[in-house]
Design an enzyme around this catalytic site. Structure first.
Site, mmCIF file in Angstrom:
data_model
loop_
_atom_site.group_PDB
_atom_site.id
_atom_site.type_symbol
_atom_site.label_atom_id
_atom_site.label_comp_id
_atom_site.label_asym_id
_atom_site.label_seq_id
_atom_site.Cartn_x
_atom_site.Cartn_y
_atom_site.Cartn_z
ATOM 1 C CE LYS A 53 -3.405 -1.119 -0.583
ATOM 2 N NZ LYS A 53 -3.786 -1.890 -1.815
ATOM 3 N N GLY A 55 2.266 2.522 -2.856
ATOM 4 C CA GLY A 55 2.286 3.162 -4.172
ATOM 5 C C GLY A 55 2.834 2.262 -5.268
ATOM 6 C CB THR A 56 2.975 -1.459 -5.470
ATOM 7 O OG1 THR A 56 2.872 -1.447 -4.054
ATOM 8 C CG2 THR A 56 3.986 -2.462 -5.938
ATOM 9 C CB THR A 57 -0.891 -0.001 -8.336
ATOM 10 O OG1 THR A 57 -1.055 -1.014 -7.347
ATOM 11 C CG2 THR A 57 -1.669 -0.356 -9.581
ATOM 12 C CG HIS A 115 4.183 -6.206 -1.303
ATOM 13 N ND1 HIS A 115 4.343 -4.898 -1.696
ATOM 14 C CD2 HIS A 115 2.910 -6.548 -1.649
ATOM 15 C CE1 HIS A 115 3.217 -4.466 -2.269
ATOM 16 N NE2 HIS A 115 2.347 -5.441 -2.259
ATOM 17 N NE ARG A 137 0.093 6.355 1.322
ATOM 18 C CZ ARG A 137 -1.107 6.043 0.874
ATOM 19 N NH1 ARG A 137 -1.358 4.824 0.463
ATOM 20 N NH2 ARG A 137 -2.075 6.952 0.829
ATOM 21 C CB SER A 145 -3.451 2.704 2.410
ATOM 22 O OG SER A 145 -3.690 2.148 1.155
ATOM 23 C CG PHE A 237 -6.361 8.945 -7.164
ATOM 24 C CD1 PHE A 237 -5.915 7.861 -6.429
ATOM 25 C CD2 PHE A 237 -7.710 9.277 -7.105
ATOM 26 C CE1 PHE A 237 -6.780 7.125 -5.636
ATOM 27 C CE2 PHE A 237 -8.591 8.550 -6.318
ATOM 28 C CZ PHE A 237 -8.117 7.472 -5.578
ATOM 29 C CG ASP A 238 -9.138 12.242 -10.301
ATOM 30 O OD1 ASP A 238 -9.211 11.679 -9.195
ATOM 31 O OD2 ASP A 238 -9.128 13.476 -10.442
ATOM 32 N NE ARG A 263 -8.053 4.073 1.584
ATOM 33 C CZ ARG A 263 -7.946 5.144 2.373
ATOM 34 N NH1 ARG A 263 -9.025 5.654 2.936
ATOM 35 N NH2 ARG A 263 -6.774 5.711 2.609
ATOM 36 N N GLY A 265 -5.894 8.022 -2.341
ATOM 37 C CA GLY A 265 -4.635 8.464 -2.940
ATOM 38 C C GLY A 265 -4.108 9.775 -2.366
#
Ligand code: PPS
Length: 301
Positions: A53, A55-57, A115, A137, A145, A237-238, A263, A265
């Site tokens: 959680k 910021g991997t993606t 991870h 993060r 998150s 994000f959007d 969720r 961001g």
């Protein structure tokens, strides 16, 4: 390109936390351990390493666009990000393992997600001097998150209520172990391993344009400015929340009615979760756990 057949994943139930190689784990990340440890990295592989959680993606998608955004349009429209960037240690019923997926990647470079804490990363990544991108993060937002993710992701242990979750997070009783050791472990590694780029989620939120530029410089890419601008926009994000290839909406074990993968961001959402008392206790504990490191985080921007 066909999407994966997820029907077998419907049978997944919440696993128990186990002690494994000195950290808390679940069997979905340890079932293929021998092959994970034996994984043969190639010198041009790029490892994207994070605590869950962090910021991997986001970073995975940026890297994917930097390398393959223009060369393979069908990749962008029909291949979810978790297939483009396999999750090395993941093993799910009736699905190719993360190692198999990584070995089957036809791309150069291969982008690979993990991870695992630094001490458990397969040795060949270091031996091959692979580039490693680590995203960290701040602990408070990371915990929030992770809490919402555990609520919605049926392949993870039950989070309990927020107070319970936070206590376990502080004690390192979370999958992939203590946040503190994870972020500090890679920070220390960076001091002797120069092919590690250490990034912060907070910097990405504050100025993603600049972070994309820094990434290019680390990766030795001369991506033109207009292309970098386009990538910065696509990975907002959007945009990622709307994009089925990056928002995980195709994964049936995630219940978006409980909480979406993309969720909020934000930096500072922890303020909507921590009570004054929880915050004070957390800060006190944090000071002790982080007293021996030069690593600094921002909890607001
Ligand atoms: S995972 O499951 O470990 O791979 O999750 P990971 O991708 O590391 O982290 C998910 C959180 O990152 C947020 N995110 C973003 N924030 C801002 N901008 C962009 N583009 C972006 N992409 C992902 C995502 O919303 C999760 O954070 P929270 O705070 O829960 O919203």
């Amino acid at each position: 390109m066909e999407g994966p057949d997820f029907s077998a994943m419907m049978s997944i139930s919440r696993p128990e936390l186990i002690e494994f190689e000195g950290i808390s784990m679940i069997h979905y990340f340890t079932d293929d351990w021998e092959n994970v440890q034996k994984f043969q990295a190639r010198p041009d592989d790029i490892l994207i390493a994070t605590y869950p959680k962090a910021g991997t993606t986001w970073v995975s998608y940026i890297l994917d666009l930097l390398y393959f955004g223009n060369t393979a349009p069908e990749r962008q429209t029909s291949m979810p990000i978790f297939m483009r960037v396999p999750f090395l240690e993941l093993v799910l019923p009736n699905m190719p393992t993360g190692v198999e997926q990584a070995n089957n990647l036809p791309t150069t470079p291969r982008l690979i997600k993990t991870h695992l804490p630094v001490q458990l990363v397969p040795k060949s990544f270091w031996e091959q001097n692979c580039k490693v991108v680590y995203v960290a993060r701040n602990a408070k937002d990371n915990a929030v998150s992770y809490f919402h993710f555990e609520r919605m992701a049926k392949g993870l242990p039950e989070p309990g209520d927020w107070n319970n979750f936070l206590q376990n997070f502080k004690e390192g009783k979370k999958v992939f172990g203590p946040w503190y050791d994870h972020v500090c472990g890679y920070w220390e590694k960076k001091q002797t391993y120069s092919n590690l780029h250490y990034m912060f989620f907070e910097d990405m939120v504050e100025d993603s344009r600049c972070e994309v530029e820094r990434l290019c410089s680390f990766l030795g890419l001369s991506t033109p400015l207009e292309e970098r601008e386009r990538i910065t926009e696509c990975t907002h994000f959007d945009k990622m929340k709307e994009n089925k290839m990056t928002n995980y909406s195709t994964v049936p074990t995630m219940d978006f009615k409980i909480s979406p993968f993309m969720r909020k961001g934000k930096v500072g959402d922890w303020k909507n979760h921590f009570t004054v008392a929880q915050n004070e206790q957390f800060d006190e504990h944090y000071k002790q756990r982080m007293q021996n490191t030069s690593l600094q985080f921002r909890t607001e921007i």
